[in-house]
Design a protein around this motif. Sequence first.
Motif, mmCIF file in Angstrom:
data_model
loop_
_atom_site.group_PDB
_atom_site.id
_atom_site.type_symbol
_atom_site.label_atom_id
_atom_site.label_comp_id
_atom_site.label_asym_id
_atom_site.label_seq_id
_atom_site.Cartn_x
_atom_site.Cartn_y
_atom_site.Cartn_z
ATOM 1 N N GLY A 86 24.344 -60.127 111.422
ATOM 2 C CA GLY A 86 23.759 -58.894 111.877
ATOM 3 C C GLY A 86 23.926 -57.637 110.871
ATOM 4 O O GLY A 86 25.070 -57.734 110.165
ATOM 5 N N LEU A 87 23.545 -56.448 111.308
ATOM 6 C CA LEU A 87 23.632 -55.404 110.382
ATOM 7 C C LEU A 87 23.841 -54.170 111.402
ATOM 8 O O LEU A 87 23.018 -53.806 112.131
ATOM 9 N N LYS A 88 24.914 -53.289 111.368
ATOM 10 C CA LYS A 88 24.982 -52.089 112.092
ATOM 11 C C LYS A 88 24.843 -50.918 111.162
ATOM 12 O O LYS A 88 25.391 -51.172 110.137
ATOM 13 N N ILE A 89 24.138 -50.000 111.431
ATOM 14 C CA ILE A 89 23.934 -48.937 110.379
ATOM 15 C C ILE A 89 24.472 -47.484 111.036
ATOM 16 O O ILE A 89 23.897 -47.086 112.021
ATOM 17 N N TYR A 90 25.395 -47.012 110.483
ATOM 18 C CA TYR A 90 26.178 -45.839 110.781
ATOM 19 C C TYR A 90 25.476 -44.668 110.189
ATOM 20 O O TYR A 90 25.120 -44.888 108.883
ATOM 21 N N LEU A 91 25.153 -43.648 110.757
ATOM 22 C CA LEU A 91 24.530 -42.249 110.148
ATOM 23 C C LEU A 91 25.651 -41.492 110.008
ATOM 24 O O LEU A 91 26.631 -41.558 110.999
ATOM 25 N N GLY A 92 25.566 -40.790 108.988
ATOM 26 C CA GLY A 92 26.639 -39.786 108.741
ATOM 27 C C GLY A 92 26.293 -38.634 107.711
ATOM 28 O O GLY A 92 25.042 -38.593 107.377
ATOM 29 N N ASP A 97 36.022 -33.869 102.245
ATOM 30 C CA ASP A 97 37.550 -33.682 103.043
ATOM 31 C C ASP A 97 37.635 -34.962 103.909
ATOM 32 O O ASP A 97 38.884 -35.424 104.287
ATOM 33 N N ILE A 98 36.595 -35.454 104.442
ATOM 34 C CA ILE A 98 36.788 -36.630 105.158
ATOM 35 C C ILE A 98 36.923 -37.801 104.380
ATOM 36 O O ILE A 98 37.984 -38.789 104.715
ATOM 37 N N TYR A 99 36.029 -38.132 103.337
ATOM 38 C CA TYR A 99 36.231 -39.466 102.524
ATOM 39 C C TYR A 99 35.783 -38.747 100.989
ATOM 40 O O TYR A 99 34.376 -38.373 100.767
ATOM 41 N N TYR A 107 25.743 -34.710 96.469
ATOM 42 C CA TYR A 107 25.624 -35.559 97.923
ATOM 43 C C TYR A 107 26.178 -34.880 98.922
ATOM 44 O O TYR A 107 26.255 -35.258 100.014
ATOM 45 N N GLU A 108 27.282 -34.032 98.486
ATOM 46 C CA GLU A 108 27.936 -33.198 99.607
ATOM 47 C C GLU A 108 27.143 -32.730 100.765
ATOM 48 O O GLU A 108 26.065 -32.056 100.352
ATOM 49 N N ASN A 109 27.459 -32.980 101.911
ATOM 50 C CA ASN A 109 26.792 -32.613 102.814
ATOM 51 C C ASN A 109 25.312 -33.160 103.266
ATOM 52 O O ASN A 109 24.416 -32.677 103.878
ATOM 53 N N LYS A 110 24.884 -34.228 102.639
ATOM 54 C CA LYS A 110 23.661 -35.037 102.546
ATOM 55 C C LYS A 110 23.845 -36.057 103.589
ATOM 56 O O LYS A 110 24.724 -36.570 103.848
ATOM 57 N N VAL A 111 22.904 -36.286 104.340
ATOM 58 C CA VAL A 111 22.803 -37.440 105.183
ATOM 59 C C VAL A 111 22.898 -38.727 104.510
ATOM 60 O O VAL A 111 22.530 -38.826 103.358
#
Length: 153
Positions: A86-92, A97-99, A107-111
Motif C-alpha cells: 500500500g501507499l500512505k501519502i503525507y501532506l506537508g 529549517d525542518i528539512y 519550493y520553499e513554503n510550497k505544498v
Amino acid sequence: MLTKIVKEPTSDKELLNGAEVTQDQLDGLSGNYFLKVHVTSKGRIRRMDASNPAPYQDLEKRDTKTIYFTKEKIEELFKDNPGSDGLKIYLGVHNKDIYPGIRDDNYENKVMVVLVATKGEAEMKDVNDKVMIAGVKSGGMDNGKLCPPDKTC
C-alpha cells in the motif's frame, strides 16, 4: 473499483458509489481545496492561489496545484520496500529549517508530499526503508515535481 473520468455521468448511482467523476467535479474539488487552505506569505496569511500561468512571475499566485511522480518511481518505491502492499501519502509544506534537502529555492513554503510504502496499514518507516519526497533532488530521494513551481508539468 477505480473511479472513471467521464464527460457526463451515466447515472446518479455511478456518481454516488464513486464509480464515475467528471473533469468539472475534479476541478471543483481542487478549487475547493484552494478556497479552504491558507498560507503565510510575506508575514501575512493569504488564500492559496495557483492561478498564475507559466512563467509564474507572481510569487503569490503560483502555489502548488499538482504533484507528479513517474510510474517508474512509484514502482521503484514498492520494489525497494519488499513486502509493501500500500501507499500512505503525507501532506506537508517545504521548510528548509525542518528539512534542508537540496532543491530549488522556489519550493520553499510550497505544498509537498512524502510517499511512504505500507504493509497492511503499518508504515514502512524503519531504518533503511525508503520514502519519496516531492521536490528533493539528492540523497537518493526521488524528485516528484511540484507544479508550480516546476514548469514542465
